[in-house]
Design an enzyme around this catalytic site. Structure first.
Site, PDB file in Angstrom:
ATOM      1  N   LYS A  75      14.602  -9.004  -4.466  1.00 55.94           N
ATOM      2  CA  LYS A  75      15.823  -9.791  -4.785  1.00 55.94           C
ATOM      3  C   LYS A  75      15.645 -10.924  -5.657  1.00 55.94           C
TER       4      LYS A  75
ATOM      5  N   GLU B 299      -8.178 -21.651   0.373  1.00 59.04           N
ATOM      6  CA  GLU B 299      -7.091 -21.525  -0.653  1.00 59.04           C
ATOM      7  C   GLU B 299      -7.069 -23.311  -1.346  1.00 59.04           C
TER       8      GLU B 299
ATOM      9  N   VAL C 215      17.408  -6.614   0.012  1.00 55.78           N
ATOM     10  CA  VAL C 215      17.752  -5.368   0.953  1.00 55.78           C
ATOM     11  C   VAL C 215      17.931  -5.388   2.571  1.00 55.78           C
TER      12      VAL C 215
ATOM     13  N   ASP D 156       1.973  -4.708   1.795  1.00 61.15           N
ATOM     14  CA  ASP D 156       2.052  -5.016   3.651  1.00 61.15           C
ATOM     15  C   ASP D 156       2.517  -4.488   4.700  1.00 61.15           C
TER      16      ASP D 156
ATOM     17  N   ALA E 229       2.868  -4.157  -4.532  1.00 60.39           N
ATOM     18  CA  ALA E 229       2.841  -2.519  -4.780  1.00 60.39           C
ATOM     19  C   ALA E 229       3.525  -1.562  -5.344  1.00 60.39           C
TER      20      ALA E 229
ATOM     21  N   GLN F 267      -5.400  -6.434  -3.074  1.00 60.74           N
ATOM     22  CA  GLN F 267      -6.328  -5.160  -4.093  1.00 60.74           C
ATOM     23  C   GLN F 267      -5.957  -3.246  -3.741  1.00 60.74           C
TER      24      GLN F 267
ATOM     25  N   GLY G  54      11.360  -3.757  -3.750  1.00 61.62           N
ATOM     26  CA  GLY G  54      10.326  -4.803  -4.030  1.00 61.62           C
ATOM     27  C   GLY G  54       9.339  -4.501  -5.416  1.00 61.62           C
ATOM     28  N   ALA G  55       9.707  -6.270  -5.645  1.00 61.30           N
ATOM     29  CA  ALA G  55       8.371  -5.560  -7.417  1.00 61.30           C
ATOM     30  C   ALA G  55       7.021  -6.977  -6.827  1.00 61.30           C
ATOM     31  N   GLY G  56       6.821  -6.698  -6.391  1.00 56.60           N
ATOM     32  CA  GLY G  56       5.022  -7.710  -5.911  1.00 56.60           C
ATOM     33  C   GLY G  56       4.297  -6.646  -5.957  1.00 56.60           C
TER      34      GLY G  56
HETATM   35  P1  FAD Z   1       4.404  -8.655  -2.302  1.00 55.11           P
HETATM   36  O1  FAD Z   1       4.221  -9.126  -2.995  1.00 55.11           O
HETATM   37  O2  FAD Z   1       4.977  -9.679  -1.005  1.00 55.11           O
HETATM   38  O3  FAD Z   1       6.030  -9.029  -2.728  1.00 55.11           O
HETATM   39  C1  FAD Z   1       7.178  -8.364  -2.422  1.00 55.11           C
HETATM   40  C2  FAD Z   1       8.426  -8.267  -3.707  1.00 55.11           C
HETATM   41  O4  FAD Z   1       9.358  -7.642  -2.225  1.00 55.11           O
HETATM   42  C3  FAD Z   1       8.454  -9.831  -3.471  1.00 55.11           C
HETATM   43  O5  FAD Z   1       8.691  -9.764  -4.981  1.00 55.11           O
HETATM   44  C4  FAD Z   1       9.893 -10.111  -3.072  1.00 55.11           C
HETATM   45  O6  FAD Z   1      10.464 -10.773  -3.874  1.00 55.11           O
HETATM   46  C5  FAD Z   1      10.026  -8.701  -2.420  1.00 55.11           C
HETATM   47  N1  FAD Z   1      11.093  -8.712  -1.275  1.00 55.11           N
HETATM   48  C6  FAD Z   1      10.443  -9.128  -0.127  1.00 55.11           C
HETATM   49  N2  FAD Z   1      12.024  -9.126   0.508  1.00 55.11           N
HETATM   50  C7  FAD Z   1      13.081  -8.307   0.117  1.00 55.11           C
HETATM   51  C8  FAD Z   1      14.428  -8.336   0.128  1.00 55.11           C
HETATM   52  N3  FAD Z   1      14.790  -7.887   1.617  1.00 55.11           N
HETATM   53  N4  FAD Z   1      14.583  -7.611  -0.881  1.00 55.11           N
HETATM   54  C9  FAD Z   1      14.503  -7.677  -1.982  1.00 55.11           C
HETATM   55  N5  FAD Z   1      13.507  -8.156  -2.021  1.00 55.11           N
HETATM   56  C10 FAD Z   1      12.442  -7.946  -1.191  1.00 55.11           C
HETATM   57  N6  FAD Z   1      -4.969 -10.776  -1.785  1.00 55.11           N
HETATM   58  C11 FAD Z   1      -6.352  -9.910  -2.595  1.00 55.11           C
HETATM   59  O7  FAD Z   1      -6.233  -9.113  -2.585  1.00 55.11           O
HETATM   60  N7  FAD Z   1      -6.994 -10.576  -3.380  1.00 55.11           N
HETATM   61  C12 FAD Z   1      -6.413 -12.201  -2.635  1.00 55.11           C
HETATM   62  O8  FAD Z   1      -6.934 -12.981  -3.678  1.00 55.11           O
HETATM   63  C13 FAD Z   1      -5.083 -12.131  -2.416  1.00 55.11           C
HETATM   64  N8  FAD Z   1      -4.643 -14.252  -2.246  1.00 55.11           N
HETATM   65  C14 FAD Z   1      -3.743 -14.177  -1.412  1.00 55.11           C
HETATM   66  C15 FAD Z   1      -3.315 -15.920  -1.755  1.00 55.11           C
HETATM   67  C16 FAD Z   1      -2.384 -15.751  -0.801  1.00 55.11           C
HETATM   68  C17 FAD Z   1      -1.859 -17.497  -0.782  1.00 55.11           C
HETATM   69  C18 FAD Z   1      -1.783 -15.052  -0.211  1.00 55.11           C
HETATM   70  C19 FAD Z   1      -0.125 -15.348   0.165  1.00 55.11           C
HETATM   71  C20 FAD Z   1      -2.194 -13.488   0.422  1.00 55.11           C
HETATM   72  C21 FAD Z   1      -2.986 -13.302  -1.233  1.00 55.11           C
HETATM   73  N9  FAD Z   1      -3.864 -12.113  -0.771  1.00 55.11           N
HETATM   74  C22 FAD Z   1      -5.090 -11.662  -1.687  1.00 55.11           C
HETATM   75  C23 FAD Z   1      -2.974 -11.247  -0.229  1.00 55.11           C
HETATM   76  C24 FAD Z   1      -1.306 -10.427  -0.657  1.00 55.11           C
HETATM   77  O9  FAD Z   1      -0.448 -11.355  -1.721  1.00 55.11           O
HETATM   78  C25 FAD Z   1      -0.602  -9.637  -0.162  1.00 55.11           C
HETATM   79  O10 FAD Z   1      -1.498  -8.658   0.476  1.00 55.11           O
HETATM   80  C26 FAD Z   1      -0.013  -8.607  -1.098  1.00 55.11           C
HETATM   81  O11 FAD Z   1       0.395  -9.533  -1.963  1.00 55.11           O
HETATM   82  C27 FAD Z   1       1.117  -7.236  -0.995  1.00 55.11           C
HETATM   83  O12 FAD Z   1       1.614  -7.491  -2.099  1.00 55.11           O
HETATM   84  P2  FAD Z   1       2.642  -6.077  -1.548  1.00 55.11           P
HETATM   85  O13 FAD Z   1       3.446  -6.109  -3.220  1.00 55.11           O
HETATM   86  O14 FAD Z   1       3.319  -5.577  -0.452  1.00 55.11           O
HETATM   87  O15 FAD Z   1       3.971  -7.459  -0.931  1.00 55.11           O
HETATM   88  P1  NAD Z   2      -5.093 -14.747   7.595  1.00 52.91           P
HETATM   89  O1  NAD Z   2      -4.381 -13.796   9.243  1.00 52.91           O
HETATM   90  O2  NAD Z   2      -6.378 -13.704   7.444  1.00 52.91           O
HETATM   91  O3  NAD Z   2      -5.735 -16.038   9.015  1.00 52.91           O
HETATM   92  C1  NAD Z   2      -5.114 -16.689   9.662  1.00 52.91           C
HETATM   93  C2  NAD Z   2      -5.267 -17.339  10.191  1.00 52.91           C
HETATM   94  O4  NAD Z   2      -5.626 -18.416  11.212  1.00 52.91           O
HETATM   95  C3  NAD Z   2      -6.900 -16.707  11.258  1.00 52.91           C
HETATM   96  O5  NAD Z   2      -7.843 -17.678  11.173  1.00 52.91           O
HETATM   97  C4  NAD Z   2      -6.461 -16.782  12.745  1.00 52.91           C
HETATM   98  O6  NAD Z   2      -7.310 -16.526  13.745  1.00 52.91           O
HETATM   99  C5  NAD Z   2      -5.357 -17.817  12.652  1.00 52.91           C
HETATM  100  N1  NAD Z   2      -4.851 -18.138  13.451  1.00 52.91           N
HETATM  101  C6  NAD Z   2      -3.678 -17.121  14.207  1.00 52.91           C
HETATM  102  N2  NAD Z   2      -2.762 -18.325  14.846  1.00 52.91           N
HETATM  103  C7  NAD Z   2      -2.914 -19.339  15.528  1.00 52.91           C
HETATM  104  C8  NAD Z   2      -3.561 -20.469  16.065  1.00 52.91           C
HETATM  105  N3  NAD Z   2      -1.926 -20.318  16.747  1.00 52.91           N
HETATM  106  N4  NAD Z   2      -3.716 -21.654  16.486  1.00 52.91           N
HETATM  107  C9  NAD Z   2      -5.050 -21.434  14.838  1.00 52.91           C
HETATM  108  N5  NAD Z   2      -5.360 -20.831  14.199  1.00 52.91           N
HETATM  109  C10 NAD Z   2      -4.550 -19.972  14.126  1.00 52.91           C
HETATM  110  O7  NAD Z   2      -4.009 -15.210   7.425  1.00 52.91           O
HETATM  111  P2  NAD Z   2      -3.796 -15.561   5.862  1.00 52.91           P
HETATM  112  O8  NAD Z   2      -5.031 -16.377   5.563  1.00 52.91           O
HETATM  113  O9  NAD Z   2      -2.370 -16.513   5.610  1.00 52.91           O
HETATM  114  O10 NAD Z   2      -4.314 -14.037   4.619  1.00 52.91           O
HETATM  115  C11 NAD Z   2      -2.797 -13.087   4.673  1.00 52.91           C
HETATM  116  C12 NAD Z   2      -3.281 -12.020   3.979  1.00 52.91           C
HETATM  117  O11 NAD Z   2      -3.890 -12.233   2.387  1.00 52.91           O
HETATM  118  C13 NAD Z   2      -5.169 -11.441   4.291  1.00 52.91           C
HETATM  119  O12 NAD Z   2      -5.993 -10.155   4.888  1.00 52.91           O
HETATM  120  C14 NAD Z   2      -6.016 -11.848   3.851  1.00 52.91           C
HETATM  121  O13 NAD Z   2      -7.345 -10.932   3.576  1.00 52.91           O
HETATM  122  C15 NAD Z   2      -5.391 -12.017   2.490  1.00 52.91           C
HETATM  123  N6  NAD Z   2      -5.814 -13.193   1.539  1.00 52.91           N
HETATM  124  C16 NAD Z   2      -6.498 -12.731   0.790  1.00 52.91           C
HETATM  125  C17 NAD Z   2      -7.498 -13.606  -0.121  1.00 52.91           C
HETATM  126  C18 NAD Z   2      -8.856 -13.395  -1.181  1.00 52.91           C
HETATM  127  O14 NAD Z   2      -8.507 -12.694  -1.168  1.00 52.91           O
HETATM  128  N7  NAD Z   2      -8.766 -14.527  -1.450  1.00 52.91           N
HETATM  129  C19 NAD Z   2      -6.721 -15.235   0.189  1.00 52.91           C
HETATM  130  C20 NAD Z   2      -5.438 -15.393   0.844  1.00 52.91           C
HETATM  131  C21 NAD Z   2      -4.777 -14.703   1.474  1.00 52.91           C
END
Ligand code: FAD
Ligand code: NAD
Length: 401
Positions: A36, A167, A79, A297, A14, A315, A10-12
């Site tokens: 991937k 957001e 993977v 994650d 982490a 973070q 994974g190149a996210g």
């Molecule tokens: P990811 O960022 O998901 O990276 C996983 C990597 O693995 C990806 O490159 C993917 O392509 C690759 N991969 C997946 N499966 C496979 C496979 N089978 N084989 C090969 N490669 C694979 N967190 C914050 O702290 N601040 C924020 O403002 C914030 N905003 C967010 C906004 C949104 C819309 C979302 C959805 C999440 C947000 N988060 C935020 C949460 C944050 O994005 C995740 O917690 C974070 O991306 C986790 O990092 P990771 O490296 O574990 O996974």
């Molecule tokens: P989340 O789990 O934080 O929020 C999902 C929401 O959906 C919850 O309020 C939950 O009660 C609701 N829900 C669940 N099942 C439901 C149902 N059946 N019907 C109606 N509502 C339902 O998920 P997310 O917003 O996708 O965030 C994922 C992760 O990414 C979290 O850890 C979050 O903190 C992080 N994130 C952080 C930021 C930021 O820091 N700015 C932005 C986006 C995401």
């Protein structure tokens, strides 16, 4: 003797952060990172791509552009399984890859909670492909109103009111007036409904701060339904429960943002997991497998203060990347690993382009200042996984579009 091999999956945030720190250390090892796609995407900005306020290109860069290719090999592959007892990883195209040490950082997928119809009839926001699909769907549906005059084309339901939904709502409420001018649909007839299961919105913020953010979205036309769990998604219909009764809302755009779970590869590989996450040891290894680190994650780390696991965020994923690079280095030098410690710097959520809200180092921020904070945090993360050239190339100092 051949070099010890460290494989990172994974190149996210982490995985890439682990590689960037590990390549700086003076270790005589082989480092391989598998992903991937040949690009990294900033998952923290997926809502902007999904709403169409930023192009995908703005939040993606090539993995090979930011790693030291003389020290790290990049493999583009998917993977399918971790064979933990054989110390190999199965890859879709290139077969099995062996390792001495493994860092699992495969990230998140959408959580459906087994609710019927979610996969068939709603749009998740979990990667570039799904975010682009959501954008295309919204654009086509709103543009289609001119011909169809079907009010359902102007009805959007966002499922869940977590940060991703808030957001996303911030972005679409910024963009819809522009789309209305372009495609000549009545913007005042656009109906945006956000349906949340829990009785309270944004419970992580103070009452005052939460109300501030929600009121902005309400003023922009969003209707919130609270304490109303979604029970089923049907074709162009969301079924939810209110006061014990099942009710329906018709919408031609249904966005699924009710939370995330860890990669399905974790469960399929036989790890002891819950919702794709493994409760890791203090040094981020997997119990019984000291050669496997699990971060981002796909792992759960207990917050001793709250007695609950930390929320999965970029973070914490970045900090875990640093910790694993350090612990790998110690292990390879036959020294004891260190426990991972984490102190959250706070949380800031955006509400569209120029409003942000949250807590930073114990202080509440909001409005334009909040927005600048949010953009600075995101740019700092990009600098950590990419480099200064990535920031410049992506025009990321131009904060306001
Ligand atoms: P990811 O960022 O998901 O990276 C996983 C990597 O693995 C990806 O490159 C993917 O392509 C690759 N991969 C997946 N499966 C496979 C496979 N089978 N084989 C090969 N490669 C694979 N967190 C914050 O702290 N601040 C924020 O403002 C914030 N905003 C967010 C906004 C949104 C819309 C979302 C959805 C999440 C947000 N988060 C935020 C949460 C944050 O994005 C995740 O917690 C974070 O991306 C986790 O990092 P990771 O490296 O574990 O996974
Ligand atoms: P989340 O789990 O934080 O929020 C999902 C929401 O959906 C919850 O309020 C939950 O009660 C609701 N829900 C669940 N099942 C439901 C149902 N059946 N019907 C109606 N509502 C339902 O998920 P997310 O917003 O996708 O965030 C994922 C992760 O990414 C979290 O850890 C979050 O903190 C992080 N994130 C952080 C930021 C930021 O820091 N700015 C932005 C986006 C995401």
């Amino acid at each position: 003797m051949s070099k010890q091999r460290v494989v990172i999956l994974g190149a996210g945030y982490a995985g890439l952060k682990t590689v960037k720190e590990l390549q700086k250390k003076d270790l005589d090892i082989e480092i391989i990172i598998v992903n991937k796609n040949d690009y990294h995407y900033e998952s923290t900005q997926l809502h902007e791509v999904a709403a169409g306020t930023e192009p995908a290109d703005k939040i993606c860069f090539n993995v090979e552009d930011v790693i030291n290719k003389s020290k790290v090999k990049f493999v583009k592959d998917t993977v399918t399984k971790i064979n933990k007892d054989e110390r190999t990883v199965s890859l879709e195209r290139t077969g099995d890859l062996s390792y001495d040490y493994l860092v699992v950082a495969l990230g998140f997928v959408s959580e459906t909670f087994g609710i019927p119809g979610v996969d068939e009839f709603s749009l998740p926001l979990v990667d570039i492909k799904t975010a682009e699909l959501a954008r295309k769907h919204l654009d086509t549906t709103l543009a289609g109103y001119q011909k169809s005059k079907d009010p359902q084309d102007l009805s959007i339901v966002v499922c869940g009111a977590g940060f991703t939904s808030i957001e996303y709502l911030g972005e679409i409420t910024n963009r819809i007036p522009k789309l209305a001018a372009k495609w000549n649909f009545p913007k005042e007839q656009v109906k945006i409904t956000c349906i949340e299961a829990m009785p309270k919105l944004l419970p992580m913020f103070s009452e005052k701060l939460g109300t501030y953010g929600i009121d902005i979205l309400k003023k922009r036309g969003v209707t919130f339904k609270v304490g109303t769990p979604i029970k089923e998604i049907k074709d162009k219909t969301v079924v939810y429960e209110e006061n014990g009764d099942l009710k329906e809302i018709k919408a031609n755009t249904i966005i699924w943002t009710t939370g995330v779970k860890g990669s399905p590869v974790i469960g399929e590989s036989g790890f002891d997991e819950r919702r794709g996450r493994v409760m890791v040891e203090p040094d981020l290894t997997v119990a019984g497998y000291p050669e496997i680190f699990m971060i981002g994650d796909v792992c759960a780390v207990m917050d001793k203060d709250s007695g609950r696991p930390y929320p999965t965020t970029a973070q914490i994923a970045l900090k875990q990347g640093d910790a694993v690079a350090e612990n790998l280095s110690l292990t390879i030098k036959n020294q004891a690993t260190k426990p991972f410690t984490f102190k959250s710097a706070g949380t800031v959520a955006s509400i569209g382009n120029n409003v942000g809200m949250g807590n930073v180092k114990g202080k509440e921020v909001r409005g334009y200042i909040g927005s600048i904070m949010k953009k600075s945090i995101i740019n700092k993360s990009l600098l950590e996984v990419g480099n200064a050239s990535t920031l410049l190339k992506k025009g990321r100092f131009d904060y306001y579009r």
